[in-house]
Design an enzyme around this catalytic site. Structure first.
Site, short mmCIF file in Angstrom:
data_model
loop_
_atom_site.label_atom_id
_atom_site.label_comp_id
_atom_site.label_asym_id
_atom_site.label_seq_id
_atom_site.Cartn_x
_atom_site.Cartn_y
_atom_site.Cartn_z
N ASP A 1 28.12 40.09 42.18
CA ASP A 1 29.22 39.12 42.13
C ASP A 1 30.07 39.30 43.39
OD1 ASP A 1 30.65 41.43 41.71
OD2 ASP A 1 31.81 40.66 40.01
N GLU B 1 31.67 37.53 29.95
CA GLU B 1 31.21 37.12 31.29
C GLU B 1 31.48 35.63 31.54
OE1 GLU B 1 30.50 39.03 33.59
OE2 GLU B 1 30.17 40.90 32.52
N CYS C 1 41.64 52.50 51.47
CA CYS C 1 40.65 53.29 52.21
C CYS C 1 41.03 54.76 52.34
CB CYS C 1 40.45 52.70 53.60
SG CYS C 1 39.86 51.02 53.54
N TYR D 1 24.01 36.07 38.09
CA TYR D 1 24.94 37.19 37.86
C TYR D 1 25.10 37.47 36.36
CZ TYR D 1 29.10 39.50 36.57
OH TYR D 1 29.95 40.35 35.92
S1 SF4 Z 1 36.66 53.09 52.76
FE1 SF4 Z 1 37.80 51.19 52.36
S2 SF4 Z 1 36.39 49.54 52.94
FE2 SF4 Z 1 35.17 51.41 52.69
S3 SF4 Z 1 34.44 51.34 50.57
FE3 SF4 Z 1 36.35 52.54 50.60
S4 SF4 Z 1 37.97 51.07 50.13
FE4 SF4 Z 1 36.15 49.89 50.73
#
Ligand code: SF4
Length: 354
Positions: free
Chosen positions: A137, A36, A198, A119
């Site tokens: 963090d 860490e 995403c 942390y």
């Molecule tokens: S959808 Fe995109 S912004 Fe939302 S937690 Fe998943 S990777 Fe992160």
């Protein structure tokens, strides 16, 4: 409960995606502390060879305590921030000579060690001793801000308290150490600062940043005195004289107000074609018979620490639109007039009224 779904998804993701790192295969507090300290402001790939060299040269905290400071600094060379190495050495001596070589075994005592902040204390308490305490963090701030749609400035004094409370609320009842590893690893590999994955994310059906197109904006970190520009693109979808809106979720300034489909960018306005092709917007246009762009208008709206640059793209669709399953709905003009809205949307609507 959304917290339970969140924690379970992160644990499942971690089991499939975790990197195999030496400090994860141990509960030895000395090794965990070492890792860490080394990974503060340092990437894993850069810190890893240093960790291996230190463990080889000083297998226990007592070995490190007995070393000359210059030997520690020499081995540290290239990692930068040398005060970390000095504090680490002083702490090793304190543990070896004042505490009989026994590492403090809880958050409260760990945070009293030189060079150990909240942390690092939480990480050691969790990973080495299984204490139910949340780590916070940069990765955790980012994941929480995006998933829960929190637009509190993470550099502000109140952020620590707000995010700390949420992080604690998300901790599962069991496997808290794995969960803490999971959320940090998720931030490092999946929900990354510039290019979050995403489309392939297991949290994308419930993530507020994804639903509202705010991935590149959250978390908000405002540098003092600097006013941040945000670029909002609203798609004003019109069908049979009705408009598509929904209530804004998350804990931002517009919580509970109604807005159009929205995607944000950090640096500039996007072209209309790019806005309509954005993964947040595209599903609303896919099942329509025709899509006609009526007009595009740009506005500027100043808030205390932000300037909102807003582009409204008015689009008329025909056919029976099948909406993706979420909380957007079409509203008649009379209903829209009654809905609570951010002032910039109210001003825009007034302007486009026939
Ligand atoms: S959808 Fe995109 S912004 Fe939302 S937690 Fe998943 S990777 Fe992160």
């Amino acid at each position: 409960m959304k917290e339970t779904i969140f924690a379970a998804a992160l644990l499942a993701w971690y089991k499939k995606n975790a990197r195999d790192l030496p400090w994860r295969n141990t509960q030895n507090p000395y090794y965990i502390w070492l890792s860490e300290v080394m990974l503060q402001q340092t990437r894993v790939v850069q810190g890893l060879p240093y960790f291996l060299r230190f463990v080889e040269a000083y297998p226990t905290v007592t070995d490190m305590a007995a070393a000359a400071e210059r030997d520690i600094l020499r081995l540290w060379q290239g990692l930068g921030y040398y005060s970390r190495a000095r504090n680490m050495h002083a702490t090793a001596q304190y543990i070896a000579y004042e505490l009989g070589g026994n590492f403090p075994n809880n958050y409260k005592q760990l945070i009293g060690l030189k060079g150990v902040g909240s942390y690092t204390a939480a990480a050691i308490a969790s990973f080495a001793f299984g204490e139910k305490v949340a780590v916070l963090d940069g990765n955790v701030y980012r994941v929480l801000a995006r998933y829960w749609g929190i637009d509190t400035d993470i550099a502000s004094p109140k952020a620590g308290k707000e995010f700390g409370a949420l992080a604690a609320q998300c901790l599962p009842d069991t496997q808290t150490d794995l969960y803490n590893q999971a959320i940090m690893e998720f931030g490092a590999l999946q929900c990354t600062p510039a290019a979050p994955q995403c489309i392939f994310c297991p949290l994308n059906d419930t993530c507020i940043a994804f639903a509202t197109g705010q991935q590149s904006v959250l978390p908000i970190k405002i540098k003092k005195t600097k006013v941040k520009n945000r670029f909002l693109h609203y798609v004003v979808l019109e069908q049979n004289g009705e408009l598509l809106l929904r209530e804004r979720r998350g804990k931002g300034i517009w919580q509970g107000l109604y807005e159009f489909l929205c995607v944000e960018s950090e640096n500039e306005f996007w072209e209309v074609e790019d806005i309509l092709q954005n993964p947040t917007v595209k599903p609303y246009l896919e099942n329509t018979d025709s899509v006609q762009i009526i007009d595009v208008q740009d506005f500027k709206h100043a808030l205390t620490h932000q300037i909102l640059q807003v582009r409204f793209v008015r689009v008329r669709v025909s056919g029976d639109t099948i909406l993706p399953q979420d909380d957007f709905a079409f509203y008649t003009p009379a209903q829209v007039a009654d809905l609570p809205k951010p002032i910039l949307i109210a001003n825009y609507l007034e302007k486009i009224q026939p």
